[in-house]
Every structure is written in C-alpha cells, then in structure tokens.
Design a protein around this motif. Sequence first.
Motif, mmCIF file in Angstrom:
data_model
loop_
_atom_site.group_PDB
_atom_site.id
_atom_site.type_symbol
_atom_site.label_atom_id
_atom_site.label_comp_id
_atom_site.label_asym_id
_atom_site.label_seq_id
_atom_site.Cartn_x
_atom_site.Cartn_y
_atom_site.Cartn_z
ATOM 1 N N ILE A 34 0.871 -1.178 0.000
ATOM 2 C CA ILE A 34 0.000 0.000 0.000
ATOM 3 C C ILE A 34 0.905 1.223 0.000
ATOM 4 O O ILE A 34 1.718 1.395 0.901
ATOM 5 C CB ILE A 34 -0.915 0.020 1.235
ATOM 6 C CG1 ILE A 34 -1.799 -1.220 1.274
ATOM 7 C CG2 ILE A 34 -1.765 1.297 1.240
ATOM 8 C CD1 ILE A 34 -2.531 -1.416 2.597
ATOM 9 N N ARG B 154 -3.847 4.135 4.543
ATOM 10 C CA ARG B 154 -3.058 2.902 4.674
ATOM 11 C C ARG B 154 -3.673 1.957 5.707
ATOM 12 O O ARG B 154 -3.767 0.752 5.469
ATOM 13 C CB ARG B 154 -1.602 3.215 5.035
ATOM 14 C CG ARG B 154 -0.826 3.885 3.901
ATOM 15 C CD ARG B 154 0.682 3.865 4.115
ATOM 16 N NE ARG B 154 1.121 4.188 5.451
ATOM 17 C CZ ARG B 154 1.412 5.416 5.875
ATOM 18 N NH1 ARG B 154 1.297 6.454 5.050
ATOM 19 N NH2 ARG B 154 1.824 5.628 7.111
ATOM 20 N N ALA C 183 -7.055 0.464 4.282
ATOM 21 C CA ALA C 183 -6.765 -0.495 3.211
ATOM 22 C C ALA C 183 -6.110 -1.752 3.772
ATOM 23 O O ALA C 183 -6.420 -2.863 3.336
ATOM 24 C CB ALA C 183 -5.875 0.152 2.155
ATOM 25 N N GLU D 25 3.606 -1.420 3.790
ATOM 26 C CA GLU D 25 3.200 -0.044 3.543
ATOM 27 C C GLU D 25 4.397 0.821 3.181
ATOM 28 O O GLU D 25 5.517 0.546 3.605
ATOM 29 C CB GLU D 25 2.543 0.553 4.801
ATOM 30 C CG GLU D 25 1.282 -0.146 5.236
ATOM 31 C CD GLU D 25 0.679 0.467 6.495
ATOM 32 O OE1 GLU D 25 1.023 1.616 6.848
ATOM 33 O OE2 GLU D 25 -0.141 -0.206 7.137
ATOM 34 N N LEU E 110 -1.419 -1.077 -4.180
ATOM 35 C CA LEU E 110 -2.439 -0.035 -4.139
ATOM 36 C C LEU E 110 -1.664 1.271 -4.111
ATOM 37 O O LEU E 110 -0.929 1.547 -3.168
ATOM 38 C CB LEU E 110 -3.319 -0.172 -2.895
ATOM 39 C CG LEU E 110 -4.379 0.915 -2.708
ATOM 40 C CD1 LEU E 110 -5.368 0.932 -3.866
ATOM 41 C CD2 LEU E 110 -5.119 0.722 -1.387
#
Length: 121
Positions: free
Chosen positions: A6, A14, A17, A30, A50
């Motif tokens: 992410i 973050r 998600a 992340e 993402l």
Amino acid sequence: MKSCLIVDDSTVVRKVARRILEDLDYIVEEAEDGQEAFDKCRQEMPDAILLDWQMPIMSGLEFLKLLRAYIGGEKPHVVYCTVENDIGAIAMALKAGASDYMMKPFDRRILEAKFEPDLAA
C-alpha cells in the motif's frame, strides 16, 4: 499467500486499506511515498500494489513508470487510487502501466472488487 504494498502518504488510508486487504488474506506492507515503495519493490516484488496519485518525494505516476521499467516490475497488479476526477490523469496512469484504478474515498466493497474480482459478484 499473496502480498500487497500500500503506497499512500495518508496514514488513515493505509490503515483502512490494510484491514480490508488482510481480511482478503494478503500479507501487507506499507510505504509513505513512491521512493520508499520503489526501494521495497527492489527488495521484494509484491503481487499487488495499491498506489496513490499524489505523494511527496515521488508521485504515484513517477513510481509506476520506474516500477514497470524495473526487472520484474511488470508482475504486480497495480491499482491506481486518486481523488482526482480527471480522466486525463487516469489515462496517463493506465498508459504508464496501471492495471486498474479507483477513486477515493473507497469502501470495502470497492477495494475488494479491485483485488478479488470473484467477490464483486
């Protein structure tokens, strides 16, 4: 297990998600900006990403171009995420190699549909 990175400068995005993707059995990493994301991809390429549009240090578009030019960078499914309702920005992302896109704010149903297409039905 599938992995997802992410990439967003918003801690809240973050966190939200991450919860949804972990429920879909993704191992989640992340990054706060494109440079950090690219460094992580060079260490270990995720299955999916993402990716936020606007971030400090390196934008999502810059990251995407670097990723797709990198060895193994063609592999991840990249969902480009933007608050911009700008078809031109979306077109640039798709041309640069994004697999799909979605608008912010998103909810669980939208995110699941992008990462687990079988669940969208």
